[in-house]
Design a protein around this motif. Structure first.
Motif, PDB file in Angstrom:
ATOM      1  N   LEU A   1       0.851  -1.199   0.000  1.00  0.00           N
ATOM      2  CA  LEU A   1       0.000   0.000   0.000  1.00  0.00           C
ATOM      3  C   LEU A   1       0.885   1.246   0.000  1.00  0.00           C
ATOM      4  CD1 LEU A   1      -2.741  -1.130   2.547  1.00  0.00           C
ATOM      5  CD2 LEU A   1      -2.840  -1.181   0.046  1.00  0.00           C
ATOM      6  N   ALA A   2       2.054   1.151   0.667  1.00  0.00           N
ATOM      7  CA  ALA A   2       2.967   2.303   0.715  1.00  0.00           C
ATOM      8  C   ALA A   2       3.431   2.670  -0.693  1.00  0.00           C
ATOM      9  CB  ALA A   2       4.161   1.985   1.611  1.00  0.00           C
ATOM     10  N   SER A   3       3.734   1.638  -1.499  1.00  0.00           N
ATOM     11  CA  SER A   3       4.218   1.956  -2.849  1.00  0.00           C
ATOM     12  C   SER A   3       3.073   2.494  -3.707  1.00  0.00           C
ATOM     13  CB  SER A   3       4.893   0.750  -3.500  1.00  0.00           C
ATOM     14  OG  SER A   3       3.956  -0.268  -3.722  1.00  0.00           O
ATOM     15  N   MET A   4       1.860   2.001  -3.473  1.00  0.00           N
ATOM     16  CA  MET A   4       0.714   2.530  -4.231  1.00  0.00           C
ATOM     17  C   MET A   4       0.484   3.999  -3.873  1.00  0.00           C
ATOM     18  SD  MET A   4      -1.790  -0.758  -3.951  1.00  0.00           S
ATOM     19  CE  MET A   4      -2.916  -0.303  -5.229  1.00  0.00           C
ATOM     20  N   ARG A   5       0.635   4.262  -2.567  1.00  0.00           N
ATOM     21  CA  ARG A   5       0.467   5.656  -2.112  1.00  0.00           C
ATOM     22  C   ARG A   5       1.517   6.546  -2.778  1.00  0.00           C
ATOM     23  NH1 ARG A   5       0.170   4.558   2.983  1.00  0.00           N
ATOM     24  NH2 ARG A   5       2.243   5.032   3.769  1.00  0.00           N
ATOM     25  N   ALA A   6       2.772   6.062  -2.804  1.00  0.00           N
ATOM     26  CA  ALA A   6       3.869   6.848  -3.395  1.00  0.00           C
ATOM     27  C   ALA A   6       3.624   7.082  -4.881  1.00  0.00           C
ATOM     28  CB  ALA A   6       5.195   6.120  -3.174  1.00  0.00           C
TER      29      ALA A   6
END
Ligand code: GLU
Length: 287
Positions: free
Chosen positions: A259-264
């Motif tokens: 989810l962190a990479s999607m957010r980024a």
């Protein structure tokens, strides 16, 4: 008055959350919210070798990004060891635990030597080596040799008799014996997933456990522990696992995006949540 619904999300902070976690968290959250109930968060960090503080922080960030809120301060399993020790003592007093001195290598050798080893959902069953030790043999080793504590499932079922648990409205016959004599207290931790999750679901008053179908079989063990420890039995709602477009299971070891990479990457969380809810509605219509 009807009982208030309480559900929970219980991630292990051993990596960043991915889409499958988001789906599961939303399913548990919405289950409670749709019924005017409460949603709780529990951080399952008993495995101190694999849990990381940065992943705990990541869980809070990711759930906040999805717009999920929970109703009480999160519970950390690492702070609840005395509770698990007490339950373990109660189980010992019932005579349903035995110390196991086997290493993984001992078990693998025993399984290989036996030619035909019964298998459970998680692989070959424990061959029962230490169940057959005499009291004197146990006494001689217990003070000096590292050991786990295993549940003597047959002895436990003799006490409880046949059990059922509830998947939604469906009664399921509990067959904990399919797992063999599971470890309830690991050598290195003094507890286990099965013991901690059962104690905490009861302690937090969870009425409805919404989680992935990968944990369906574990429920047989949880049901047995609830009966042995006189804990209330929650209802279970195992959801299908979110799969990638090619049908493969989403998990971090398969390279599912966090989810962190999607957010980024600028993914819009509201759109993502709406998509996951649509997916959940479709899954519910067929399960
Ligand atoms: N902590 C477990 C996991 O992250 C989930 C436990 C549960 O929902 O019962 O896989």
């Amino acid at each position: 008055m009807a009982q208030i619904v309480i559900s929970r999300f219980a991630p292990s902070p051993t990596g960043r959350l991915h889409l499958g976690h988001a789906y599961s968290a939303l399913a548990a959250h919405d289950f409670a919210r749709e019924r005017g109930g409460r949603f709780l968060l529990r951080i399952e960090d008993i495995d101190t070798t694999r849990s990381r503080p940065e992943h705990v922080a990541g869980i809070f960030e990711d759930l906040a990004w999805l717009g999920l809120t929970w109703d009480e301060p999160p519970v950390f399993q690492s702070q609840r060891m005395p509770l698990y020790e007490r339950a373990l003592a109660d189980l010992k007093a019932l005579g349903v635990l035995y110390p196991c001195f086997c290493t993984r290598a001992d078990i693998a050798a025993e399984v290989a030597a036996s030619g035909f080893a019964p298998h459970g959902p998680d692989g070959p069953l424990y061959p029962g080596t230490c169940r057959h030790l005499t009291p004197d043999e146990r006494a001689a080793r217990i003070g000096s040799d590292a050991h786990s504590w295993r549940l003597d499932v047959d002895a436990a079922l003799k006490i409880t008799g046949p059990l059922v648990w509830h998947e939604g409205d469906r009664a399921i016959d509990a067959t904990p014996q399919v797992h063999g004599d599971v470890v309830l207290a690991r050598k290195d931790l003094g507890t286990s997933y099965h013991l901690s999750v059962t104690i905490d679901d009861a302690a937090q008053g969870i009425t409805d456990i919404v989680r992935g179908v990968d944990l369906f079989d574990a429920t047989h063990v949880h049901c047995l522990l609830q009966a042995l420890l006189n804990l209330p039995a929650p209802r279970y709602h195992h959801h299908p696992l979110l799969t990638a477009p090619d049908g493969s299971r989403l998990a971090k070891r398969h390279g599912a995006p966090s989810l962190a990479s999607m957010r980024a990457e600028g993914v819009d969380p509201a759109t993502l949540v709406a998509e996951l809810r649509t997916r959940r509605a479709a899954d519910r219509s067929i399960t």
